[in-house]
Design an enzyme around this catalytic site. Structure first.
Site, PDB file in Angstrom:
ATOM      1  N   GLU A 147       0.823  -1.226   0.000  1.00 53.48           N
ATOM      2  CA  GLU A 147       0.000   0.000   0.000  1.00 53.48           C
ATOM      3  C   GLU A 147       0.852   1.270   0.000  1.00 53.48           C
ATOM      4  O   GLU A 147       0.867   2.037   0.971  1.00 53.48           O
ATOM      5  CB  GLU A 147      -0.970   0.003   1.185  1.00 53.48           C
ATOM      6  CG  GLU A 147      -2.018  -1.088   1.090  1.00 53.48           C
ATOM      7  CD  GLU A 147      -3.133  -0.951   2.128  1.00 53.48           C
ATOM      8  OE1 GLU A 147      -2.893  -0.359   3.191  1.00 53.48           O
ATOM      9  OE2 GLU A 147      -4.231  -1.468   1.874  1.00 53.48           O
ATOM     10  N   GLU A 303      -6.863  -7.738  -0.674  1.00 53.48           N
ATOM     11  CA  GLU A 303      -7.203  -7.762   0.746  1.00 53.48           C
ATOM     12  C   GLU A 303      -8.654  -7.345   0.914  1.00 53.48           C
ATOM     13  O   GLU A 303      -9.106  -6.378   0.309  1.00 53.48           O
ATOM     14  CB  GLU A 303      -6.373  -6.747   1.550  1.00 53.48           C
ATOM     15  CG  GLU A 303      -4.925  -7.071   1.737  1.00 53.48           C
ATOM     16  CD  GLU A 303      -4.220  -5.996   2.572  1.00 53.48           C
ATOM     17  OE1 GLU A 303      -4.885  -5.306   3.375  1.00 53.48           O
ATOM     18  OE2 GLU A 303      -3.015  -5.830   2.392  1.00 53.48           O
TER      19      GLU A 303
END
Ligand code: GAL
Length: 667
Positions: A147, A303
């Protein structure tokens, strides 16, 4: 990406557990149908416990163990969490905020993307991993960092300032050009030396908007450079292994259009708050963005949570069936993989109350049963693999325009892009009209309808492209405050929206944003009345026809919604924000004009319908978000891949029910 099955799995952090648990993990993963894990995302300190001293023995063991159980590995470079020793040796690698505050070691993502020492260490560990595992049969994908831009979006330290100046020199080549682009004549901000240029650190009043815009471009490029650097290292050793990094949906800090073009496969982390009754709209919009970023190729939901997260003020559980529903929504919208954060719920650390696939309580639990059921059901979707989602409608999405629009010192500082996108996306979602997101400079000719909500900044080529699209027969719906500035954030003079004035057939004389308590209404040509809010454009028609007019204020009677025939196409313009019933009316008008058909007509409320196709076969995905049993009118025939049930005329779904119907006429 070329997997023989739907991907199923999650982040795996075995370094938080003892070896006996690893054995149990592998067995349980098999039981749940897991076929891919993202391994070692935060393991740098364990892989390199001292500078230049590496310990791969534990990872060797895990790679072998997983492989022996038929589980492949999406191996991470652990660079999102630098070890404590690195901070001790190079404290200047820590990120610094605009106010000059240093962000210390103690959580994660504590690095400045411009620190040369960090880069050396990061590429070295990536190279070591690639060399070590290049021939390991479990390795099927690289997960670079984690991320990018999360927690720390930008760094204002001296290294970053120097890197910013380097980036500016490349962009402008001379200070004269920079001074012009930044409009430094205003407030006497001229720069005489490159060294004088700071990042937009905290300053007494509004910083220079072009400086801020360039800073956003620079910062986004910096995260991409971090990725590119590692990707190059990995590709040099394992050219055949696809490389990804996990995106964060509509994350403002990074231009994902640019970033995605550097990835082999797009992947995304999505954590909708399912206690919000419209969660599926937000989640659907994110899925559509991911599919569009990868040029409609399959993407991976990297995710999601099985149930609650830990980082909201209140972390609602996902109700029974909702995790499955969200997973199928992603597949219906083009995903070929469903993964979670994380495999086993942690027992220590900041995320111990975040759900996992295998919860604290163990196997006798609702969550585990749902995880197992989904994992064992997904192989039935093998025929759907690599198929695509078709769309006739696109919403224009340009990160640069987003950055510029969301800067302050505007007619209304409450104007933000995301709610505006949602205002247009939601009625399309509710009508089961599938939407792509397209960059304004790409070829739009595949779309019957293009929507441009608040496309504030446009380059010359974007403006030409949009004009060309309409001229050649496209239908465009553009909302207020579009086409206002160029890439330097300079007003495009010639009457708003100057580059589109002829196309929309009108000119906006003034912007009239409302106070918080003010509202207005519009009356349509078919005599409908809708409330509107937030903003009015004071519009003069040139060639366009009014479809609705404002009813109140000093511009009462002037046009609020218009349509103009331009070349072979039509350009609709909306000079305000109609409330939701008004938006429904508007979307109905433009869909009619563009001959846009929903995936299926007459679906009951709370049902989502989507189609995937591979040219030979097509699959209709029907998802029921409502708490009721539903009957969906269906004018085809087909067989549900999940249950084997045959449907014709109607599809029946239980609450949270899903059907994936292989359509007969497509065989
Ligand atoms: C993501 C992150 C994961 C985990 C998760 C929790 O943003 O990539 O490592 O922290 O959130 O929801």
């Amino acid at each position: 990406m070329n997997f023989p099955h739907m991907i199923y799995g999650g982040d795996y952090n075995p370094d938080q557990w003892t070896e006996d648990i690893w054995q149990e993990d592998a067995r349980l993963m098999q039981e749940a149908g897991v076929n891919l894990v993202s391994l070692g995302i935060f393991s740098w300190a364990k892989l390199e416990p001292q500078p230049g001293v590496f310990d791969f023995a534990w990872l060797d063991q895990l790679m072998d163990l997983l492989h022996a159980h038929g589980i492949s590995v999406n191996l991470a470079t652990p660079t999102a969490s630098p070890p404590a020793w690195m901070v001790r040796l190079h404290p200047e690698m820590l990120p610094v905020t605009a106010e000059g505050v240093t962000l210390w070691h103690g959580s994660r993502r504590h690095y400045c993307p411009h620190n040369p020492d960090y880069h050396q260490y990061a590429t070295r560990i990536a190279a070591k991993l690639a060399e070590r595992y290049k021939e390991h049969p479990a390795l099927v994908m690289w997960h670079v960092d984690n991320e990018y831009g999360c927690h720390v979006g930008e760094c204002f330290c001296d290294n970053s300032a120097a890197a910013f100046r380097g980036w500016l020199k490349q962009r402008y080549t001379s200070l004269d050009k920079l001074n012009f682009a930044w409009g430094t004549a205003f407030w006497g901000q001229q720069y005489g030396e490159w060294e004088e240029i700071p990042p937009p650190r905290s300053s007494p009043s509004f910083p220079n908007p072009t400086q801020q815009l360039d800073w956003a471009r620079f910062t986004s490029d910096s995260w991409l450079a971090c990725f590119d650097e590692q990707k190059a290292v990995l590709k040099a050793v394992t050219p055949q292994i696809p490389v990804t990094t996990n995106f964060m949906g509509f994350h403002k800090g990074i231009d994902y259009v640019k970033f995605a073009s550097h990835e082999d496969v797009v992947s995304n982390d999505n954590y909708p708050d399912t206690s919000d009754s419209e969660w599926m709209i937000q989640a659907g919009m994110t899925c559509d963005l991911m599919r569009s970023l990868g040029n409609r190729r399959p993407w991976i939901l990297m995710e999601q949570s099985t149930t609650h997260v830990n980082w909201r003020q209140r972390n609602a559980t996902k109700l029974p069936g909702v995790m499955r529903l969200g997973s199928y929504q992603a597949i219906a919208r083009g995903a070929d993989g469903i993964m979670f954060f994380q495999w086993r719920q942690s027992k220590a650390g900041a995320e111990k109350f975040h759900s996992g696939m295998y919860p604290h309580i163990g196997a006798d639990s609702r969550v585990w049963r749902e995880v197992k059921e989904l994992g064992n059901e997904l192989p039935k979707l093998a025929p759907v693999l690599s198929s695509q989602v078709q769309s006739d409608t696109a919403i224009l999405m340009d990160w640069e325009s987003w950055w510029a629009l969301d800067l302050d010192s505007k007619p209304s500082n409450d104007l933000r892009l995301m709610p505006q996108l949602m205002a247009y996306y939601a009625p399309l979602f509710k009508r089961n009209i599938t939407v792509d997101f397209a960059h304004p400079e790409t070829d739009l000719s595949r779309y019957k309808l293009v929507i441009a909500p608040n496309l504030y900044l446009v380059t010359d080529s974007a403006a030409a492209n949009i004009n060309h699209y309409v001229e050649n027969g496209g239908t465009l719906l553009m909302s207020f405050f579009s086409g206002i500035v160029d890439e330097n954030e300079h007003i495009r003079l010639g009457g708003y929206p100057a580059p589109f004035r002829e196309m929309v057939g009108l000119v906006v004389e003034e912007f009239a944003p409302y106070s918080e308590t003010q509202s207005n209404s519009i009356c349509t040509v078919d005599d409908k009345q809708f409330k509107c809010g937030f903003w009015s454009d004071v519009i003069h028609l040139e060639n366009a026809k009014a479809l609705a007019a404002f009813e109140g204020d000093y511009y009462a009677g002037s046009p609020a919604i218009t349509c103009n025939q331009f070349g072979k196409g039509n350009a609709f313009y909306v000079g305000t924000i109609p409330e939701s019933d008004g938006m429904e009316w508007l979307i109905e008008q433009v869909c009619k004009s563009a001959s846009i058909q929903p995936v299926s007509m007459n679906a009951p409320a709370g049902v989502e319908l989507l189609q995937r196709t591979n040219g030979k076969s097509s699959w209709l995905f029907a998802l029921n978000y409502s708490a009721e049993k539903v009957t969906i009118p269906f004018d085809g025939r087909g067989r549900d891949l999940l249950t084997g049930a045959n449907f014709n005329e109607s599809i029946y779904l239980d609450p949270t029910g899903v059907a994936i119907i292989q359509l007969d006429d497509s065989n």
